[in-house]
Write a protein that holds these residues in place. Structure first.
Motif, PDB file in Angstrom:
ATOM      1  N   PHE A 171      59.402  51.027  95.254  1.00 10.20           N
ATOM      2  CA  PHE A 171      59.090  52.322  95.867  1.00 10.20           C
ATOM      3  C   PHE A 171      59.500  52.328  97.339  1.00 10.20           C
ATOM      4  CE2 PHE A 171      56.150  55.125  98.145  1.00 10.20           C
ATOM      5  CZ  PHE A 171      56.343  56.319  97.467  1.00 10.20           C
ATOM      6  N   GLN A 186      60.785  61.970  96.522  1.00  8.23           N
ATOM      7  CA  GLN A 186      61.851  61.677  95.567  1.00  8.23           C
ATOM      8  C   GLN A 186      61.647  60.301  94.933  1.00  8.23           C
ATOM      9  OE1 GLN A 186      64.026  63.435  94.185  1.00  8.23           O
ATOM     10  NE2 GLN A 186      65.600  62.090  93.437  1.00  8.23           N
ATOM     11  N   ALA A 187      61.305  59.305  95.725  1.00  6.41           N
ATOM     12  CA  ALA A 187      61.065  57.957  95.190  1.00  6.41           C
ATOM     13  C   ALA A 187      59.884  57.972  94.217  1.00  6.41           C
ATOM     14  CB  ALA A 187      60.807  56.972  96.332  1.00  6.41           C
ATOM     15  N   SER A 222      62.011  61.791 101.085  1.00 11.33           N
ATOM     16  CA  SER A 222      62.361  60.483 100.516  1.00 11.33           C
ATOM     17  C   SER A 222      61.189  59.897  99.742  1.00 11.33           C
ATOM     18  CB  SER A 222      62.797  59.522 101.618  1.00 11.33           C
ATOM     19  OG  SER A 222      63.960  59.978 102.244  1.00 11.33           O
ATOM     20  N   TRP A 248      53.708  64.149  91.347  1.00  9.84           N
ATOM     21  CA  TRP A 248      55.079  63.720  91.652  1.00  9.84           C
ATOM     22  C   TRP A 248      56.104  64.750  91.216  1.00  9.84           C
ATOM     23  CZ3 TRP A 248      55.244  60.650  95.384  1.00  9.84           C
ATOM     24  CH2 TRP A 248      54.367  59.584  95.513  1.00  9.84           C
ATOM     25  N   LEU A 283      63.293  52.249  97.667  1.00 12.69           N
ATOM     26  CA  LEU A 283      63.883  53.560  97.390  1.00 12.69           C
ATOM     27  C   LEU A 283      63.725  54.504  98.574  1.00 12.69           C
ATOM     28  CD1 LEU A 283      63.015  54.531  93.695  1.00 12.69           C
ATOM     29  CD2 LEU A 283      65.269  54.225  94.695  1.00 12.69           C
ATOM     30  N   VAL A 284      62.540  54.509  99.158  1.00  5.08           N
ATOM     31  CA  VAL A 284      62.302  55.381 100.312  1.00  5.08           C
ATOM     32  C   VAL A 284      63.285  55.047 101.435  1.00  5.08           C
ATOM     33  CG1 VAL A 284      60.658  55.969 102.146  1.00  5.08           C
ATOM     34  CG2 VAL A 284      59.888  55.872  99.765  1.00  5.08           C
ATOM     35  N   LEU A 328      60.983  59.601  90.920  1.00 12.18           N
ATOM     36  CA  LEU A 328      61.830  58.713  90.114  1.00 12.18           C
ATOM     37  C   LEU A 328      61.021  57.584  89.474  1.00 12.18           C
ATOM     38  CD1 LEU A 328      65.082  58.468  92.247  1.00 12.18           C
ATOM     39  CD2 LEU A 328      64.780  59.602  90.040  1.00 12.18           C
ATOM     40  N   ILE A 329      60.113  56.987  90.217  1.00 13.03           N
ATOM     41  CA  ILE A 329      59.307  55.899  89.652  1.00 13.03           C
ATOM     42  C   ILE A 329      58.382  56.422  88.563  1.00 13.03           C
ATOM     43  CG2 ILE A 329      57.461  54.238  90.164  1.00 13.03           C
ATOM     44  CD1 ILE A 329      58.935  53.639  92.763  1.00 13.03           C
ATOM     45  N   PHE A 349      66.839  56.128 100.541  1.00 10.85           N
ATOM     46  CA  PHE A 349      67.042  57.567 100.712  1.00 10.85           C
ATOM     47  C   PHE A 349      67.096  57.954 102.184  1.00 10.85           C
ATOM     48  CE2 PHE A 349      64.900  58.213  96.382  1.00 10.85           C
ATOM     49  CZ  PHE A 349      66.123  58.199  95.731  1.00 10.85           C
TER      50      PHE A 349
END
Length: 184
Positions: A44, A132-133, A129, A169, A47-48, A136-137, A51
């Protein structure tokens, strides 16, 4: 119009309670013996940062849009929906990889067609960000069979896999984009 200090104090107290709860959960992680929860937390955060440093607000918006379109397409095509969203132990990794590949491809195609000029500072970039992360998770974990999910901590399950967690989310990226759009 005067600001209601009681309301502000109550909001600050609720925010502080939320931060304390998260920090207590993070402190419970045994960093010496890695678990899937630790992997998800590190993924997580990674990913942040990915992004934040590789995408701008426009590209994050386009990526969010691409993810929502792929979710919609998978839900609308009956043959795909029946296979894709059926939990199984064999193909869940391939489903995650296929979903990410489709989302990335569709976002790249949208990026060639759509040109935006979103405004907003670094704070908005960080917020989008994170949203979005998290999306996706949450989506990737929803493909994992329940007999594997049961090994995740209750905290991870509630944040990413509970009904309220999934709803949050799914909605937060939309709200983040709407908030940025209102500032244009």
């Amino acid at each position: 119009m005067p600001i209601d200090t009681n309301l502000v104090n109550e909001a600050l107290n609720k925010g502080t309670e939320g931060i304390n709860t998260v920090s207590q959960q993070v402190n419970k992680i045994n960093w010496s013996s890695p678990t899937w929860d630790l992997f998800i937390f590190v993924f997580f955060v990674a990913l942040v940062f990915l992004f934040i440093f590789s995408l701008n607000r426009d590209k994050i918006f386009i990526t969010i849009l691409g993810v929502y379109i792929i979710i919609g397409l998978l839900n609308l095509a009956p043959i795909l929906r029946d296979w894709y969203f059926k939990p199984d132990n064999i193909f869940f990794i391939w489903k995650i990889v296929l979903f990410l590949a489709l989302a990335a491809s569709f976002s790249a195609l949208l990026g060639r067609v759509v040109s935006l000029q979103l405004r907003g500072g670094v704070v908005f970039l960080i917020i989008l960000s994170i949203f979005q992360a998290g999306l996706l998770i949450s989506l990737m974990l929803s493909f994992v069979p329940s007999d594997i999910v049961k090994y995740l901590s209750k905290f991870t399950q509630s944040v990413f896999l509970s009904d309220i967690g999934k709803l949050g989310w799914y909605i937060l990226p939309i709200l983040g984009v709407l908030f940025i759009r209102k500032r244009i």
